[in-house]
Design a protein around this motif. Structure first.
Motif, short mmCIF file in Angstrom:
data_model
loop_
_atom_site.label_atom_id
_atom_site.label_comp_id
_atom_site.label_asym_id
_atom_site.label_seq_id
_atom_site.Cartn_x
_atom_site.Cartn_y
_atom_site.Cartn_z
N ALA A 20 50.49 43.22 44.54
CA ALA A 20 50.35 44.24 45.57
C ALA A 20 49.39 45.28 45.01
CB ALA A 20 51.70 44.87 45.91
N VAL A 21 48.21 45.34 45.60
CA VAL A 21 47.21 46.28 45.09
C VAL A 21 46.87 47.30 46.16
CG1 VAL A 21 46.30 44.59 43.45
CG2 VAL A 21 45.19 44.84 45.68
N HIS A 22 46.62 48.51 45.69
CA HIS A 22 46.39 49.64 46.60
C HIS A 22 45.05 50.26 46.25
CE1 HIS A 22 48.22 53.64 48.31
NE2 HIS A 22 47.31 53.12 49.10
N LEU A 23 44.18 50.37 47.24
CA LEU A 23 42.88 51.02 47.07
C LEU A 23 42.88 52.30 47.88
CD1 LEU A 23 40.01 50.94 45.92
CD2 LEU A 23 39.32 49.63 47.94
N GLU A 24 42.68 53.42 47.20
CA GLU A 24 42.63 54.73 47.86
C GLU A 24 41.21 55.27 47.77
OE1 GLU A 24 46.56 57.11 47.58
OE2 GLU A 24 46.22 56.19 45.60
N LEU A 25 40.70 55.72 48.90
CA LEU A 25 39.30 56.12 48.98
C LEU A 25 39.09 57.56 49.43
CD1 LEU A 25 38.12 52.83 50.71
CD2 LEU A 25 37.81 53.45 48.30
N VAL A 73 56.10 40.94 40.47
CA VAL A 73 54.94 41.30 41.27
C VAL A 73 54.14 42.37 40.53
CG1 VAL A 73 54.14 42.27 43.47
CG2 VAL A 73 56.13 40.75 43.41
N GLU A 74 52.88 42.10 40.30
CA GLU A 74 52.00 43.07 39.66
C GLU A 74 51.57 44.11 40.68
OE1 GLU A 74 48.29 42.82 36.68
OE2 GLU A 74 47.95 41.88 38.62
N MET A 75 51.78 45.38 40.35
CA MET A 75 51.37 46.47 41.25
C MET A 75 50.26 47.27 40.57
SD MET A 75 54.89 47.81 43.01
CE MET A 75 54.02 48.76 44.26
N ARG A 76 49.12 47.36 41.28
CA ARG A 76 47.98 48.11 40.76
C ARG A 76 47.47 49.05 41.84
NH1 ARG A 76 43.53 44.14 38.94
NH2 ARG A 76 44.26 42.93 40.73
N ARG A 77 47.05 50.24 41.40
CA ARG A 77 46.50 51.25 42.30
C ARG A 77 45.17 51.72 41.72
NH1 ARG A 77 49.24 55.36 45.59
NH2 ARG A 77 51.13 54.35 44.84
N ALA A 78 44.12 51.69 42.53
CA ALA A 78 42.81 52.20 42.12
C ALA A 78 42.40 53.30 43.10
CB ALA A 78 41.77 51.09 42.13
N ARG A 79 41.97 54.41 42.54
CA ARG A 79 41.54 55.55 43.35
C ARG A 79 40.07 55.82 43.09
NH1 ARG A 79 46.90 58.56 41.74
NH2 ARG A 79 48.13 58.20 43.61
N LEU A 124 43.82 50.88 51.69
CA LEU A 124 44.50 49.62 52.00
C LEU A 124 45.49 49.23 50.92
CD1 LEU A 124 43.24 47.13 50.06
CD2 LEU A 124 41.22 47.79 51.36
N TRP A 125 46.37 48.37 51.32
CA TRP A 125 47.22 47.57 50.43
C TRP A 125 46.87 46.12 50.70
CZ3 TRP A 125 50.74 48.52 46.63
CH2 TRP A 125 51.16 49.84 46.46
N LEU A 126 46.76 45.34 49.63
CA LEU A 126 46.54 43.89 49.74
C LEU A 126 47.70 43.20 49.05
CD1 LEU A 126 44.78 41.37 50.35
CD2 LEU A 126 43.62 41.82 48.16
N PHE A 127 48.37 42.33 49.77
CA PHE A 127 49.55 41.63 49.26
C PHE A 127 49.22 40.16 49.01
CE2 PHE A 127 50.81 45.13 51.94
CZ PHE A 127 51.69 45.83 51.13
N ASP A 128 49.41 39.73 47.76
CA ASP A 128 49.20 38.34 47.36
C ASP A 128 47.83 37.80 47.76
OD1 ASP A 128 51.67 38.13 46.10
OD2 ASP A 128 52.66 37.40 47.92
N ARG A 129 46.87 38.70 47.85
CA ARG A 129 45.49 38.32 48.23
C ARG A 129 45.43 37.63 49.59
NH1 ARG A 129 42.09 38.61 43.44
NH2 ARG A 129 40.55 37.38 44.56
N ARG A 157 37.38 39.39 50.99
CA ARG A 157 36.42 40.50 50.82
C ARG A 157 37.11 41.72 50.23
NH1 ARG A 157 34.59 38.67 55.93
NH2 ARG A 157 35.47 40.49 56.96
N VAL A 158 38.31 42.01 50.70
CA VAL A 158 39.07 43.15 50.19
C VAL A 158 39.42 42.93 48.72
CG1 VAL A 158 41.32 44.29 50.36
CG2 VAL A 158 39.94 43.96 52.40
N ALA A 159 39.84 41.73 48.37
CA ALA A 159 40.18 41.42 46.97
C ALA A 159 38.96 41.60 46.08
CB ALA A 159 40.74 40.01 46.86
N THR A 160 37.82 41.14 46.54
CA THR A 160 36.58 41.29 45.76
C THR A 160 36.25 42.77 45.57
OG1 THR A 160 35.74 39.16 46.51
CG2 THR A 160 34.11 40.77 45.74
N ALA A 161 36.38 43.55 46.62
CA ALA A 161 36.10 44.99 46.52
C ALA A 161 37.07 45.67 45.56
CB ALA A 161 36.18 45.63 47.91
N PHE A 162 38.35 45.35 45.68
CA PHE A 162 39.33 45.96 44.80
C PHE A 162 39.03 45.62 43.34
CE2 PHE A 162 43.08 46.12 42.21
CZ PHE A 162 43.57 47.38 42.49
N GLU A 163 38.78 44.36 43.07
CA GLU A 163 38.53 43.94 41.68
C GLU A 163 37.28 44.59 41.12
OE1 GLU A 163 40.76 42.63 39.85
OE2 GLU A 163 42.11 42.10 41.49
#
Length: 177
Positions: A20-25, A73-79, A124-129, A157-163
């Motif tokens: 579960a990854v969270h991208l804050e913009l 579940v790996e939880m990551r947040r990028a701001r 966004l949040w992305l769950f399990d890609r 596309r979202v997974a690529t952007a987050f990574e």
């Protein structure tokens, strides 16, 4: 659009199996549950009473993080943030250690270092890609609602952007604001 009071987040995080990854913009948010703690922080109150209040207010979230990480579940947040930061970002930065204690990984990226990245137009949040929950906000940071998209092309596309953000971002303990 799904209204804020019908947020499907709890179901989405419960169904997550791997990530579960969270991208804050945004540089500012106007979220009611934290308004008292934010106002106290702005007024310079960093007393243990305020920290305890923040911990108590955030207890449901922190417990959710602990439980989610405990089940693998790996939880990551990028701001992605503008520097110098807004007061709100400074407030979030000061509270991030609680997220980290609970098991969430947190990184920060100066917006100037993200100019060549192709990023989504909303938090966004992305769950399990697989499933994306976009958060939609007004210009002043008020939450308007959510869009859920389970299209594999969008999720990819979202997974690529987050990574891409994650790779460039600085871990919380090394990010200076």
């Amino acid at each position: 659009m799904i209204p804020p009071e019908s947020d499907p987040f709890d179901d989405l995080i419960a169904a997550a199996e791997r990530s579960a990854v969270h991208l804050e913009l945004r540089d500012t948010y106007a979220v009611d549950p934290e308004s008292k703690d934010y106002a106290a922080w702005l007024a310079g109150d960093t007393s243990s009473r305020t920290r305890d209040s923040d911990r108590e207010r955030r207890k449901p979230w922190l417990d959710l993080v602990r439980d989610t990480v405990a089940r693998g579940v790996e939880m990551r947040r990028a701001r992605v943030v503008s520097l110098p930061p807004t007061d709100y970002i400074r407030f979030e930065h000061s509270g991030a250690p609680l997220n980290i204690e609970a098991g969430e990984q947190v990184r920060w990226l100066d917006r100037a270092d993200a100019v060549d990245l192709l990023l989504p137009g909303a938090d966004l949040w992305l769950f399990d890609r697989k499933v994306v929950r976009f958060g939609l906000f007004s210009g002043d940071g008020a939450l308007l609602g959510y869009e859920i998209i389970d299209d594999s092309a969008v999720a990819s596309r979202v997974a690529t952007a987050f990574e891409a953000v994650w790779e460039r971002a600085v871990p919380h303990d090394r990010f200076r604001i």
